[in-house]
Design a protein around this motif. Structure first.
Motif, PDB file in Angstrom:
ATOM      1  N   GLU A 119       1.697   8.311   7.771  1.00 13.60           N
ATOM      2  CA  GLU A 119       2.452   8.369   6.491  1.00 13.60           C
ATOM      3  C   GLU A 119       2.648   6.600   6.126  1.00 13.60           C
ATOM      4  O   GLU A 119       2.569   5.902   6.955  1.00 13.60           O
ATOM      5  N   ASN A 120       2.817   6.512   4.925  1.00 13.78           N
ATOM      6  CA  ASN A 120       3.346   5.194   4.396  1.00 13.78           C
ATOM      7  C   ASN A 120       4.530   4.668   5.203  1.00 13.78           C
ATOM      8  O   ASN A 120       4.586   3.533   5.648  1.00 13.78           O
ATOM      9  N   TYR A 123       3.526   3.064   8.788  1.00 15.41           N
ATOM     10  CA  TYR A 123       3.034   1.650   8.176  1.00 15.41           C
ATOM     11  C   TYR A 123       4.119   0.784   8.029  1.00 15.41           C
ATOM     12  O   TYR A 123       4.218  -0.301   8.538  1.00 15.41           O
ATOM     13  N   ILE A 159      -5.087   0.733   3.903  1.00 14.31           N
ATOM     14  CA  ILE A 159      -3.819   0.329   3.687  1.00 14.31           C
ATOM     15  C   ILE A 159      -4.221  -0.748   2.570  1.00 14.31           C
ATOM     16  O   ILE A 159      -5.027  -1.686   2.725  1.00 14.31           O
ATOM     17  N   ALA A 181       7.270   1.013   2.125  1.00 16.07           N
ATOM     18  CA  ALA A 181       6.375   2.218   1.958  1.00 16.07           C
ATOM     19  C   ALA A 181       5.870   2.433   0.618  1.00 16.07           C
ATOM     20  O   ALA A 181       4.780   2.950   0.402  1.00 16.07           O
ATOM     21  N   LYS A 185       0.032   1.358  -0.282  1.00 16.91           N
ATOM     22  CA  LYS A 185      -0.603   2.503  -0.627  1.00 16.91           C
ATOM     23  C   LYS A 185      -1.649   3.132   0.731  1.00 16.91           C
ATOM     24  O   LYS A 185      -2.502   2.034   0.947  1.00 16.91           O
ATOM     25  N   VAL A 186      -1.560   3.843   1.164  1.00 15.34           N
ATOM     26  CA  VAL A 186      -2.462   4.571   2.092  1.00 15.34           C
ATOM     27  C   VAL A 186      -3.321   5.550   1.528  1.00 15.34           C
ATOM     28  O   VAL A 186      -2.866   6.494   1.026  1.00 15.34           O
TER      29      VAL A 186
END
Length: 195
Positions: A119-120, A123, A159, A181, A185-186
């Motif tokens: 998930e964002n 990261y 990403i 987050a 953007k993932v």
């Protein structure tokens, strides 16, 4: 290149030319020229690294990435700092605690390695911790982003960082994982390649 080390004669002699420019293998003493060469050279090496699609598992890989990106220019590339570091009002992790910071990041990466997609916030957490760790004299942001981009590739993801670094830097300096987050953007590689 405006990171500062607590003012010591040792540091100035080791890292800086008399005019304050970072010592480098090309003996460039003009800070503008050095910044331009550094950014171009590190970008070319970052792209070459991404094309190799290496598996990323720990901060040891971050050290290798930093060495690849900056080793052509700086003798200290890929070496964890052994001094205190600040940038403006931001103080980074104390040198005496770097080992613990690395262990925290490595442990989180082990936990995340088994997940199919991240998930964002996963990261964002890592980006926040890497920023606070700030293990190198220069190039922390660029090497950390490449490191996480390669880690995302391990999960079939990409990403997208914001175009303007200002908001991301502010979020990182505030250790605001939710804001970080929101800014990154993932997406899956499959979605990226079909666009």
């Amino acid at each position: 290149m405006n990171e500062e080390v607590r003012d010591t004669e040792w540091y100035r002699k080791k890292f800086l030319y008399p005019n304050g420019t970072l010592k480098n293998k090309l003996n460039i003493t003009d800070p503008t020229e050095l910044a331009q060469r550094e950014y171009r050279g590190s970008a070319v090496r970052a792209l070459a690294f991404l094309r190799k699609n290496k598996k990323i598992t720990s901060v040891e890989d971050l050290k290798k990435i930093h060495k690849i990106m900056f080793g052509w220019l700086y003798n200290w590339a890929g070496q964890i700092r052994d001094y205190e570091l600040t940038k403006g009002e931001t103080e980074f992790l104390e040198y005496s605690r770097i080992k613990f910071g690395i262990e925290e990041i490595d442990e989180k990466m082990k936990q995340l390695a088994s997940k199919k997609e991240l998930e964002n916030t996963d990261y964002a957490f890592l980006l926040d911790r890497l920023n606070y760790l700030h293990p190198f004299r220069e190039g922390n942001g660029r090497s950390s982003k490449l490191f996480l981009q390669a880690f995302a590739a391990n999960h079939g993801q990409v990403i997208d960082y914001p175009r303007s670094n200002k908001d991301l830097i502010t979020a990182q300096n505030n250790a605001d994982i939710n804001q970080i987050a929101d800014l990154i953007k993932v997406s899956s590689k499959a979605n990226k390649s079909s666009k």
